[in-house]
Design an enzyme around this catalytic site. Structure first.
Site, PDB file in Angstrom:
ATOM      1  N   SER A 329     -22.623 -79.640  31.689  1.00 46.97           N
ATOM      2  CA  SER A 329     -23.867 -79.687  32.400  1.00 46.97           C
ATOM      3  C   SER A 329     -23.588 -78.801  33.400  1.00 46.97           C
ATOM      4  O   SER A 329     -22.532 -78.639  34.044  1.00 46.97           O
ATOM      5  CB  SER A 329     -24.069 -81.134  32.819  1.00 46.97           C
ATOM      6  OG  SER A 329     -25.222 -80.957  33.479  1.00 46.97           O
ATOM      7  N   ASP A 330     -24.584 -77.800  33.652  1.00 47.39           N
ATOM      8  CA  ASP A 330     -24.796 -76.986  34.971  1.00 47.39           C
ATOM      9  C   ASP A 330     -25.435 -77.354  35.972  1.00 47.39           C
ATOM     10  O   ASP A 330     -25.994 -76.559  36.924  1.00 47.39           O
ATOM     11  CB  ASP A 330     -24.859 -75.584  34.581  1.00 47.39           C
ATOM     12  CG  ASP A 330     -26.190 -75.316  33.941  1.00 47.39           C
ATOM     13  OD1 ASP A 330     -26.898 -76.147  33.803  1.00 47.39           O
ATOM     14  OD2 ASP A 330     -26.747 -74.223  33.905  1.00 47.39           O
ATOM     15  N   LYS A 331     -26.153 -78.432  35.896  1.00 46.26           N
ATOM     16  CA  LYS A 331     -27.299 -78.962  36.722  1.00 46.26           C
ATOM     17  C   LYS A 331     -26.833 -80.282  37.663  1.00 46.26           C
ATOM     18  O   LYS A 331     -26.648 -81.333  37.150  1.00 46.26           O
ATOM     19  CB  LYS A 331     -28.539 -79.280  36.289  1.00 46.26           C
ATOM     20  CG  LYS A 331     -29.084 -77.934  35.614  1.00 46.26           C
ATOM     21  CD  LYS A 331     -29.758 -77.131  36.709  1.00 46.26           C
ATOM     22  CE  LYS A 331     -30.434 -75.991  36.319  1.00 46.26           C
ATOM     23  NZ  LYS A 331     -31.016 -75.054  37.224  1.00 46.26           N
ATOM     24  N   THR A 332     -26.562 -80.377  38.919  1.00 46.89           N
ATOM     25  CA  THR A 332     -26.443 -81.170  39.634  1.00 46.89           C
ATOM     26  C   THR A 332     -27.561 -82.218  39.600  1.00 46.89           C
ATOM     27  O   THR A 332     -28.864 -81.735  39.880  1.00 46.89           O
ATOM     28  CB  THR A 332     -26.212 -80.872  41.087  1.00 46.89           C
ATOM     29  OG1 THR A 332     -25.158 -79.885  41.195  1.00 46.89           O
ATOM     30  CG2 THR A 332     -25.809 -82.055  42.087  1.00 46.89           C
TER      31      THR A 332
END
Length: 508
Positions: A329-332
């Site tokens: 995943s690349d989304k906080t």
């Protein structure tokens, strides 16, 4: 005038107003709004046609192993083996009811997405501000936004004042987006359309005015709702293996029963007697406890997930989630709770640590790995007070939980102050705010002016980027609030060390 053909983020305010035939200063007339409402429909998500209870019930039975059990129950009943027949049928019934109840409850939770637009909104109609239900909005309505509002439809922003909107429901990004009025290219992706406000997003700071460009199913959240209704149900590894096992078991049992029957007849046994023996062998070989054990085990997993607010629609999905080894995943905020927490505070030349997580104001304050009495460190209390007063967020206690209304970063500052016994209502009452300079990207700081009633003095609190705050400071305080020279190099080194730990650093 079809909303789906409008590309509002690439149009100027005047061009968009002309295209939508609306006077931005007065909004739509009531008559025109009603006409457009009839033309475009209500601003609500179309409820997707759900499965009937009978279909849900049938899907729980539509499994090879369950078919085998039902046949076994029927055969044992025909042979007047009532106890065996009742046990097998009871296993099927329990298995079916557990699966039916779980999926029905999950579908109710998923249907909640269709109600995200049931809010009120402030609009301009005939030059007057009016508060109406969001379902009554239509294309061309001029909507006013302020902190705490939920965006009622997809809007093209026309006026803003330090407007920040939490769009994590759409993009997964936990940090509120700072909006602008810049005209963007048609190729600009959703997450970068800073001149747009999307339905279901939350205004965390500032205010703005925008014109409705999409409503209901044509909004971005409406498209997500539509995609959810068209998802293809894939088989999980567990259901695939159970299907293969059931098929193999069926043929093995039938084969053994056929062999038993054939051998008995070949040896001269009566046909009826051998048929009864073959049926008894087939029924005895069926693992009637397997479906119930499997269903109950998965139901326990679903129950544990529900306690963490995770919706599991299909029981076998628990097994799939449990077998996951790598998540990319690349989304906080996508996999986290989107709650920020103060971990460290550097004040007076000392680095204090905080325990606890999320927005629950519980935890200890540490110095050199030892819990300390925060009241013994005036500089610590003054820093926490600054973070509490130079703040527009609110910490709210709900039933069994705490939540933040406003910016997550400001919420984290409130929580850290509460851990030291500084409560927002009490401190704000003793230090009423007189004025404020909201955060602006070109200044990179926020400032508030307060009247300290205990000392009868006016105090200014600032918070923002390190470079912006340091440029306005020439002194610092030691642990006991005594002035001392500001060592900017040492402070910069400390900031770099904190940033290297993956922490977001804020100066105040």
């Amino acid at each position: 005038m079809e909303s789906q053909k409008i590309h509002p983020h690439q149009l100027s305010a005047d061009a968009l107003a002309a295209k939508l035939q609306v006077d931005v200063q007065r909004g739509l007339s009531e008559a025109e709004a009603q006409r457009r409402l009839k033309q475009h429909g209500a601003n609500r998500l179309t409820p997707q046609r759900g499965k009937s209870p009978w279909r849900l019930l049938f899907e729980q039975v539509h499994q090879p192993l369950v078919y085998i059990l039902l046949i076994a129950a029927a055969v044992t009943g025909f042979l007047q083996e009532w106890v065996d027949s009742s046990v097998i049928f009871g296993v099927v019934l329990v298995n079916t009811l557990i699966g039916f109840i779980q999926e029905a409850n999950a579908l109710k939770a998923i249907d909640a997405l269709s109600r995200v637009l049931t809010v009120t909104s402030t609009v301009l109609r005939d030059g007057q501000r009016r508060s109406i239900a969001a379902t009554e909005l239509t294309i061309g309505d001029v909507v006013l936004l302020q902190s705490g509002d939920k965006v009622p439809a997809d809007l093209r922003l026309l006026q803003i004042r330090e407007l920040q909107i939490d769009e994590s429901a759409l993009t997964g990004e936990s940090v509120p987006v700072e909006k602008s009025l810049a005209i963007l290219s048609n190729a600009t992706v959703l997450a970068d359309r800073t001149n747009m406000a999307y339905a279901s997003a939350l205004v965390t700071y500032g205010s703005g005015l925008g014109v409705v460009v999409d409503i209901g199913d044509h909004t971005e959240i409406g498209r997500i709702n539509s995609l959810l209704s068209r998802t293809v149900e894939l088989e999980t590894p567990l259901t695939k293996k159970m299907g293969q096992f059931s098929t193999l078991l069926l043929w093995v049992i039938l084969g053994l029963a056929a062999v038993t029957f054939a051998v008995g007849v070949w040896r001269g046994q009566p046909l009826l007697e051998m048929f009864m023996a073959a049926v008894a062998l087939a029924v005895g070989a069926i693992p009637e406890g397997l479906p119930a054990a499997l269903t109950i085990t998965l139901a326990i997993g679903v129950s544990r997930m529900a306690k963490s607010n995770a919706i599991i629609r299909k029981l076998p999905a628990v097994e799939t989630l449990g077998s996951t080894t790598v998540i990319c995943s690349d989304k906080t905020g996508t996999l986290t709770q989107n709650q920020m927490t103060v971990q460290s505070l550097y004040a007076g030349g000392a680095l204090f640590g905080f325990t606890g997580s999320g927005y629950t104001p519980e935890g200890d304050i540490y110095l050199n790995n030892t819990a300390v009495a925060h009241s013994h460190y005036p500089v610590l209390m003054e820093c926490l007070k600054a973070g509490l007063l130079c703040n527009d967020a609110r910490l709210i206690a709900d039933v069994n939980t705490w939540r933040i209304e406003g910016d997550p970063t400001e919420g984290a500052l409130l929580v850290s102050a509460h851990k030291a016994g500084l409560h927002q209502a009490t401190v704000s009452l003793a230090n009423p705010r007189l004025d404020a300079i909201p955060f602006e990207s070109q200044h990179q700081f926020m400032a508030t002016l307060h009247h300290n009633q205990a000392l009868d003095v006016r105090q200014v609190y600032l918070k923002g980027a390190l470079e912006s705050i340091l440029a306005r400071c020439d002194k610092a305080f030691d642990l006991h609030m005594q002035p001392m020279a500001l060592d900017k190099a040492l402070l910069q080194q400390q900031v770099e060390q904190l940033a290297a730990q993956g922490l977001r650093v804020l100066k105040y």
